[in-house]
Design an enzyme around this catalytic site. Structure first.
Site, PDB file in Angstrom:
ATOM      1  N   TYR A  30      53.091  37.735  36.295  1.00 38.72           N
ATOM      2  CA  TYR A  30      52.768  39.144  36.060  1.00 38.72           C
ATOM      3  C   TYR A  30      54.041  39.975  35.921  1.00 38.72           C
ATOM      4  O   TYR A  30      54.934  39.931  36.771  1.00 38.72           O
ATOM      5  CB  TYR A  30      51.948  39.662  37.237  1.00 38.72           C
ATOM      6  CG  TYR A  30      51.293  41.010  37.018  1.00 38.72           C
ATOM      7  CD1 TYR A  30      50.099  41.110  36.324  1.00 38.72           C
ATOM      8  CD2 TYR A  30      51.856  42.170  37.522  1.00 38.72           C
ATOM      9  CE1 TYR A  30      49.484  42.339  36.139  1.00 38.72           C
ATOM     10  CE2 TYR A  30      51.254  43.403  37.339  1.00 38.72           C
ATOM     11  CZ  TYR A  30      50.062  43.481  36.642  1.00 38.72           C
ATOM     12  OH  TYR A  30      49.460  44.698  36.453  1.00 38.72           O
ATOM     13  N   SER A  89      51.126  31.756  39.224  1.00 48.53           N
ATOM     14  CA  SER A  89      50.619  33.109  39.465  1.00 48.53           C
ATOM     15  C   SER A  89      49.769  33.575  38.280  1.00 48.53           C
ATOM     16  O   SER A  89      48.794  32.909  37.930  1.00 48.53           O
ATOM     17  CB  SER A  89      51.782  34.048  39.770  1.00 48.53           C
ATOM     18  OG  SER A  89      51.318  35.272  40.302  1.00 48.53           O
ATOM     19  N   GLN A  90      50.116  34.683  37.623  1.00 49.10           N
ATOM     20  CA  GLN A  90      49.356  35.079  36.441  1.00 49.10           C
ATOM     21  C   GLN A  90      49.331  33.942  35.427  1.00 49.10           C
ATOM     22  O   GLN A  90      48.298  33.669  34.799  1.00 49.10           O
ATOM     23  CB  GLN A  90      49.960  36.316  35.786  1.00 49.10           C
ATOM     24  CG  GLN A  90      49.272  36.710  34.477  1.00 49.10           C
ATOM     25  CD  GLN A  90      49.960  37.857  33.781  1.00 49.10           C
ATOM     26  OE1 GLN A  90      49.509  38.987  33.879  1.00 49.10           O
ATOM     27  NE2 GLN A  90      51.051  37.587  33.085  1.00 49.10           N
ATOM     28  N   ASP A 107      50.624  32.925  51.429  1.00 45.87           N
ATOM     29  CA  ASP A 107      50.677  33.712  50.196  1.00 45.87           C
ATOM     30  C   ASP A 107      49.706  34.889  50.276  1.00 45.87           C
ATOM     31  O   ASP A 107      48.488  34.708  50.238  1.00 45.87           O
ATOM     32  CB  ASP A 107      50.329  32.811  49.011  1.00 45.87           C
ATOM     33  CG  ASP A 107      50.526  33.484  47.663  1.00 45.87           C
ATOM     34  OD1 ASP A 107      50.764  34.705  47.630  1.00 45.87           O
ATOM     35  OD2 ASP A 107      50.450  32.775  46.650  1.00 45.87           O
ATOM     36  N   HIS A 165      54.305  33.085  48.185  1.00 45.67           N
ATOM     37  CA  HIS A 165      53.899  32.954  46.791  1.00 45.67           C
ATOM     38  C   HIS A 165      54.769  31.956  46.022  1.00 45.67           C
ATOM     39  O   HIS A 165      54.361  31.451  44.973  1.00 45.67           O
ATOM     40  CB  HIS A 165      53.961  34.333  46.119  1.00 45.67           C
ATOM     41  CG  HIS A 165      53.220  34.425  44.829  1.00 45.67           C
ATOM     42  ND1 HIS A 165      51.893  34.063  44.692  1.00 45.67           N
ATOM     43  CD2 HIS A 165      53.616  34.857  43.590  1.00 45.67           C
ATOM     44  CE1 HIS A 165      51.502  34.260  43.446  1.00 45.67           C
ATOM     45  NE2 HIS A 165      52.523  34.727  42.752  1.00 45.67           N
TER      46      HIS A 165
END
Length: 323
Positions: free
Chosen positions: A92, A187-188, A273, A303
């Site tokens: 992101y 992640s994203q 996370d 994360h």
């Protein structure tokens, strides 16, 4: 951050019943049909990178509604024949940056397509090159809430379509074996790779870590950390929008894509996370349709998960799948 989510023994069994929209398949079929009406490759131009061991091309392909999406395509210099390929999606706020920033997959002998994220690139990294030309829709300043009042206007409808089309683009690029294409992301990027695996048939492998957009309803109830925090802050101001927002988010939830995915899966999760809480990751993992699936748990990590160790595990696992 101390452990805050379910105990590991419960996470390993956590497969919540998350209802999906009745028209989920029809919604995505219509969206992809519209995108597929445009030939996928727009431009493939050699890029002068100053690197002597790889060749790189500046790629433009047709994404959502045929709109141009940029990417970097890299192959090991001197490689002959059609190579297995890795399509990578970004976290992101990051754009595709500069072509020398991500060389792991090309150095390992794969063709590598890195997809830019439309309208992103200003939070960190070296910028992006793909605008998001969609008309303005109600939402907050970040892309996580752009157009969030309706699934047709929502930003992630466009970005997920781009992600699916990136697989098609990779298969069409010269020097790629279309039967051996894998998707990877963190992640994203992990959420996009998972969505692509649920939408595009015959993907050879899927590698995701700490995927965003999974079990979203729980995520916005559990964490204020961005990007989910952007949705929380939007609802804190737009108090009556919650039903519409939750309906929109159901169309992009990774659990629903996981139920439809058939590629072998390699996953990683950090139990501390707060950005993509572990229960949201396990929810998608435990619903994943393919029997060939592996998850690595990092109890003391946030994360970043397994970081470079996880990359080492991905390299070993992918070599076994793609040869």
């Amino acid at each position: 951050m101390p452990l805050f989510d379910l105990p590991l023994a419960e996470l390993q069994q956590y497969a919540p019943d998350v209802p999906e929209p009745d028209d989920f398949d029809a919604f995505w079929a219509a969206t992809l049909k519209q995108a597929d009406a445009t030939p996928v490759l727009i431009d493939v131009a050699p890029a002068d990178t100053g690197l002597s061991l790889v060749d790189t091309w500046d790629v433009t392909f047709a994404g959502y509604e045929g709109q141009p999406v940029r990417g970097w395509f890299t192959r090991p210099r001197g490689a002959t024949g059609d190579l297995p390929a890795v399509v990578e999606y970004l976290g992101y706020g990051r754009g595709r940056g500069l072509p020398h920033e991500r060389l792991t997959w090309a150095a390992a002998g794969y063709a590598h397509l890195l997809m830019d994220s439309r309208g992103q690139g200003d939070l960190y990294g070296s910028g992006g090159a793909t605008p998001d030309p969609a008309p303005a829709a109600p939402g907050g300043p970040g892309v996580a809430t752009r157009g969030i009042l309706t699934p047709h206007d929502y930003y992630y409808r466009r970005l997920i379509t781009d992600a699916a089309r990136a697989i098609t683009a990779a298969r069409a690029l010269p020097g790629v074996d279309p039967a051996r294409v894998a998707a990877v992301g963190n992640s994203q990027g992990g959420g996009l790779a998972l969505a692509a695996a649920g939408l595009v048939p015959d993907l050879a492998a899927l590698m995701i870590s700490a995927p965003f957009l999974c079990h979203i309803q729980r995520a916005i109830d559990l964490t204020d950390a961005d990007p989910y925090g952007e949705i929380v802050r939007y609802l804190a101001v737009n108090r009556e929008a919650e039903p519409a927002v939750r309906r929109t988010l159901a169309y992009v939830d990774g659990i629903h894509f996981a139920r439809r995915a058939t590629a072998p899966l390699h996953t990683g999760v950090g139990l501390r996370d707060t950005i993509c809480p572990p229960s949201t990751v396990f929810a998608a993992y435990n619903h994943y349709a393919a029997p060939d699936r592996t998850i690595h748990v990092y109890p003391f990590n946030h994360h970043e998960g397994g970081d470079s160790l996880h990359t080492t595990r991905q390299l070993t696992w992918l070599a076994d799948r793609l040869g």
